[in-house]
Design a protein around this motif. Structure first.
Motif, PDB file in Angstrom:
ATOM      1  N   SER A  33      -1.819  -4.027  -3.936  1.00  0.00           N
ATOM      2  CA  SER A  33      -1.044  -4.761  -2.927  1.00  0.00           C
ATOM      3  C   SER A  33       0.205  -4.009  -2.492  1.00  0.00           C
ATOM      4  O   SER A  33       0.844  -4.375  -1.521  1.00  0.00           O
ATOM      5  CB  SER A  33      -0.656  -6.135  -3.455  1.00  0.00           C
ATOM      6  N   GLY A  34       0.563  -2.965  -3.173  1.00  0.00           N
ATOM      7  CA  GLY A  34       1.761  -2.228  -2.762  1.00  0.00           C
ATOM      8  C   GLY A  34       2.020  -1.162  -3.784  1.00  0.00           C
ATOM      9  O   GLY A  34       1.246  -0.993  -4.714  1.00  0.00           O
ATOM     10  N   ASP A 152     -12.924   4.273  -3.757  1.00  0.00           N
ATOM     11  CA  ASP A 152     -12.276   3.660  -2.598  1.00  0.00           C
ATOM     12  C   ASP A 152     -10.967   3.026  -3.053  1.00  0.00           C
ATOM     13  O   ASP A 152     -10.943   2.321  -4.063  1.00  0.00           O
ATOM     14  CB  ASP A 152     -13.167   2.570  -1.981  1.00  0.00           C
ATOM     15  N   LEU A 154      -7.953   0.594  -1.695  1.00  0.00           N
ATOM     16  CA  LEU A 154      -7.430  -0.277  -0.642  1.00  0.00           C
ATOM     17  C   LEU A 154      -5.941  -0.424  -0.856  1.00  0.00           C
ATOM     18  O   LEU A 154      -5.501  -1.081  -1.781  1.00  0.00           O
ATOM     19  CB  LEU A 154      -8.072  -1.656  -0.689  1.00  0.00           C
ATOM     20  N   MET A 155      -5.183   0.216   0.024  1.00  0.00           N
ATOM     21  CA  MET A 155      -3.731   0.192  -0.132  1.00  0.00           C
ATOM     22  C   MET A 155      -3.154  -0.952   0.700  1.00  0.00           C
ATOM     23  O   MET A 155      -3.612  -1.219   1.808  1.00  0.00           O
ATOM     24  CB  MET A 155      -3.197   1.535   0.343  1.00  0.00           C
ATOM     25  N   GLY A 156      -2.162  -1.622   0.151  1.00  0.00           N
ATOM     26  CA  GLY A 156      -1.517  -2.698   0.906  1.00  0.00           C
ATOM     27  C   GLY A 156      -2.399  -3.920   1.093  1.00  0.00           C
ATOM     28  O   GLY A 156      -2.298  -4.626   2.079  1.00  0.00           O
ATOM     29  N   ASN A 176      -6.854  -8.872   3.256  1.00  0.00           N
ATOM     30  CA  ASN A 176      -7.329  -8.167   4.446  1.00  0.00           C
ATOM     31  C   ASN A 176      -8.798  -8.403   4.761  1.00  0.00           C
ATOM     32  O   ASN A 176      -9.214  -8.266   5.899  1.00  0.00           O
ATOM     33  CB  ASN A 176      -7.144  -6.642   4.276  1.00  0.00           C
TER      34      ASN A 176
END
Ligand SMILES: Cc1cc2nc3c(=O)[nH]c(=O)nc-3n(C[C@H](O)[C@H](O)[C@H](O)COP(=O)(O)OP(=O)(O)OC[C@H]3O[C@@H](n4cnc5c(N)ncnc54)[C@H](O)[C@@H]3O)c2cc1C
Ligand code: SF4
Ligand code: SF4
Lengths: 296, 409
Positions: A33-34, A152, A154-156, A176
């Motif tokens: 998530s960050g 993979d 997934l950023m943010g 997202n």
């Protein structure tokens, strides 16, 4: 979308676990998530900083400490593999896996540390506080290594909930990707502690907000904080409950396909024991080892 | 207009400043932390604290992706520019922003406009009169608009399919590159889906917002949302920026609610991937297709987090050797890089990406954003295709149509 293993988190623990699994060819997804605590990395990892020999210092750890769950000898075995792991990612670490060395801190004091990026005695690499350029670089490099190996990232994106079937976690959902599930055989929770919102404080106590895993904490709020700054801070040891194999527990039952890694695990006091990065790295390697054993 | 941007959530960790591409090349730009949550505190006290240098923000949202506290830094900056940056956009900015209007006119005269715009004297003229940098290559306009082509040649055959989706083509497909839209229609038809267009489609609003024309953007948003609601189907897009605008900028930057349809607006590659994964459609690829492709993730697609769908679709093609480029901003940021005063910064930001592409030595680059395409084609000298066009090049349409026959009426 389907993966072999899905890792929730994105800090040191998630990356070490993800890279270990991708190195052996498992297809992994990291949902982060960050950015993480690694951005504040001083340049040295700590395994345990309460005494001279690490193995001896560990004998004084309380029951329920993550190292105790993993087994102290197993911790030392995994510790031995850490310099090699980082060398493969392009980082030469100095120091011995089983003995601390002394580092000068930016505050001018000295500190017992485990492994240091670069060579011993180099001045600590720090830019403008509080961000550490070295930590940022390591975060980026480890992520790149994970992706180059086929993972993979997934950023943010925030994991928001899980779907359970027959006592197992079958998939997770993220902000997202809305209603599109991410399914996997195994899951690793490495969402960090209070700092990264892996744990949150609510009026009814401390909770793990994504899967609602059981959390170990003292029910009486008065007992959370020590009186003085240098006293024990009991809340530091709060974290999700897990078995000796680091399987997560939910509603009192073990979730056999969900593991916990890093500072989300309860039982450690990283400030008092100087074991933050150690718990993050060692638990990640331990969990990855178990997942590999079960998958091959 | 102020939305919940979460600026009080900022814990001053400075992580965002590490990921801002503008801050790296332009010392005049205060960076996401100072321009965003920190500046907002001051601006709320006194608008005089508004700093003109905020105009340098690319709205690339890389800071938001990195922020551990979910602060909508890009939105804070854009909203501040709209609220306090009183300057009225000049002719050049309005021209660049009004892609609909200019596109319509230019398409009609494409044979004349294209060579003129590409010519040296015209470029010099645009540079000194309008401030559009003479070193830019202008995207060519198509002589037949996509919507005109669709109504003339494709629309009538669409009802023979059992299911139907709507396509939001966007300005780029309509005025510059209808082939991408045609590729998508062909793929969907082979997969058993009929396609329709929105009753009324307007520019998504991205160039309007970034040039300070929020009122015009809001007008477009309302028209688009009404048409999307009316369509009653999933709405597919091929541009990551249009997608992000409809899903996130409408509520967050324009204050226009979209929660009832937000989940229905998705990138075509995500739609295809999910249909293939669920077994609903089957794709058969040609066995004589071979390409080494470097995939570039546009900043706005990274924000959506949907690059994995495009990557998976490309990996599905047997003859494709895929290099996933490290996510770097290409520097163009929509209309930003066309402006004379931004050209140098724009190219400097993109340099990292251009050299990654040169090192990867691909046959071509694939990406989901039209402005990234212009920037990469001009600056790295490689052809750039949308993943949808790659799929269309590699697909065995005959076999695919047969495999999905049961979908037709
Ligand atoms: C400020 C600070 C400085 C430190 N410095 C040092 C040091 O110099 N040396 C040392 O040895 N130790 C240090 N430590 C201790 C140790 O390094 C950290 O505890 C360790 O890095 C923790 O790693 P982690 O992966 O468990 O958690 P974190 O690094 O906290 O990472 C957790 C990740 O999970 C993500 N996340 C949370 N919730 C979700 C969700 N719902 N969905 C998706 N992602 C989510 C977060 O965004 C974050 O990226 C420090 C700790 C802190 C807090
Ligand atoms: S990353 Fe987020 S929390 Fe940290 S300084 Fe920037 S806006 Fe604030
Ligand atoms: S949106 Fe992009 S350019 Fe603007 S502050 Fe954030 S990272 Fe920087």
């Amino acid at each position: 979308m389907r993966y072999d293993t899905i890792i929730l988190g994105g800090g040191l623990s998630a990356l070490v676990c993800g890279i270990s699994l991708q190195e052996k060819g498992l297809k992994c997804l990291i949902v982060s998530s960050g950015q993480s605590a690694l951005h504040f990395f001083s340049g040295s990892f700590e395994l345990i900083s309460t005494g001279g020999s690490q193995r001896e210092a560990m004998d004084n750890l309380p029951d329920g400490h993550p190292y105790r769950k993993i087994g102290l000898d197993r911790v030392m075995e995994l510790s031995k593999s850490v310099p090699e792991f980082f060398a493969r990612a392009g980082y030469a670490l100095s120091g011995e896996y089983d003995r601390n060395h002394v580092e000068n801190t930016i505050l001018g004091s000295q500190k017992q540390v485990w492994l240091t990026v670069g060579s011993e005695g180099d001045p600590p690499v720090r830019g403008r506080l509080p961000i550490s350029p070295l930590g940022v670089k390591m975060q980026m490099d480890l992520r790149k290594r994970f992706e180059t190996l086929g993972g993979d990232y997934l950023m943010g994106d925030r994991a928001v909930r899980g779907e359970f079937r027959e006592g197992r976690l079958s998939s997770i959902f993220t902000e997202n990707h809305g209603s599109s599930p991410f399914a996997a055989d195994k899951f690793v929770m490495a969402t960090g502690s209070f700092f990264s919102k892996g744990l949150v404080s609510t009026p009814s106590g401390i909770c793990e907000p994504v899967l609602h895993l059981d959390v170990d904490f003292c029910p009486d709020r008065e007992d959370w904080y020590g009186m003085g700054f240098f006293d024990n801070q009991p809340y530091m040891r709060f974290g999700v409950a897990c078995s000796d194999r680091l399987e997560a527990v939910r509603n009192g039952e073990i979730l056999p396909n969900v593991y916990v890694a890093g500072s989300l695990i309860g039982g450690a006091d990283p400030i008092k024991e100087g074991c933050g990065a150690g718990v993050a790295i060692i638990s990640a390697l331990y969990v990855a080892g178990q997942i590999l054993e079960e998958s091959l | 207009m102020r939305q919940d941007t979460g600026f009080e959530q900022c814990m001053k960790c400075s992580i965002c400043t590490v990921y801002c591409p503008m801050m790296e090349v332009n010392p005049a730009f205060p960076g996401p932390k100072q321009a965003g949550p920190d500046g907002e505190r001051y601006r709320l006290k006194d608008p005089l604290f508004f700093d003109k240098a905020l105009k340098y923000c690319l709205n690339c949202k890389r800071c938001e992706v990195a922020c551990p506290s979910g602060v909508k830094i890009g939105d804070i900056i854009q909203t501040a520019t709209a609220t306090y940056g009183k300057s009225v956009p000049g002719l050049r900015d309005r021209m660049l922003a009004n892609t609909d209007l200019v596109g319509r006119a230019a398409s009609a005269f494409a044979p004349v406009v294209n060579p003129v715009v590409a010519s040296r004297p015209a470029k010099a003229l645009m540079d000194c009169t309008l401030g559009i940098d003479h070193r830019r290559t202008f995207p060519a306009y198509s002589s037949e608009r996509f919507d005109v082509w669709f109504r003339k040649h494709a629309e009538s055959g669409q009802t023979r399919h059992k299911d139907c989706v709507t396509y939001f083509h966007g300005c780029y497909v309509n005025y510059n590159f209808p082939q991408l839209g045609k590729d998508l229609v062909r793929i969907l038809n082979a997969a058993g889906y009929g396609v329709k267009l929105l009753e009324k489609e307007k520019c998504c609003g991205v160039p309007l917002i970034s040039n300070g024309l929020h009122k015009a953007a809001a007008r477009n948003a309302k028209i688009n949302l009404a048409s999307i609601r009316l369509s009653g189907t999933t709405v597919l897009t091929t541009s990551s920026s249009c997608t992000l605008a409809i899903r996130d900028s409408y509520p967050e930057e324009l204050g226009i609610g979209n929660s009832d349809i937000r989940e229905n607006v998705i990138l075509a590659t995500r739609f295809l991937f999910e249909n293939v994964e669920s077994g609903r459609i089957k794709l058969s690829f040609r066995d004589d297709y071979h390409a080494r492709i470097a995939y570039h993730t546009p900043c706005h697609l990274q924000k959506l987090g949907w690059n994995i769908y495009s990557v998976r679709m490309l990996e599905m093609i047997p003859g494709v050797e895929l290099v996933r480029l490290d996510q770097q901003c290409c520097g163009i940021a929509g209309t930003f890089g066309f402006k004379k005063e931004n050209y140098e910064h724009s190219q400097k930001i993109g340099e990292k990406l251009f050299s990654l592409i040169r090192d990867a030595a691909p046959d071509f680059v694939a990406t989901d954003c039209e402005t990234c395409k212009w920037q990469i084609e001009m600056s790295a000298g490689v052809r750039v295709l949308s993943p949808i066009s790659v799929i269309a090049e590699a697909l065995d349409f005959e076999k695919t149509t047969i495999l999905n026959k049961h979908q037709s009426k």
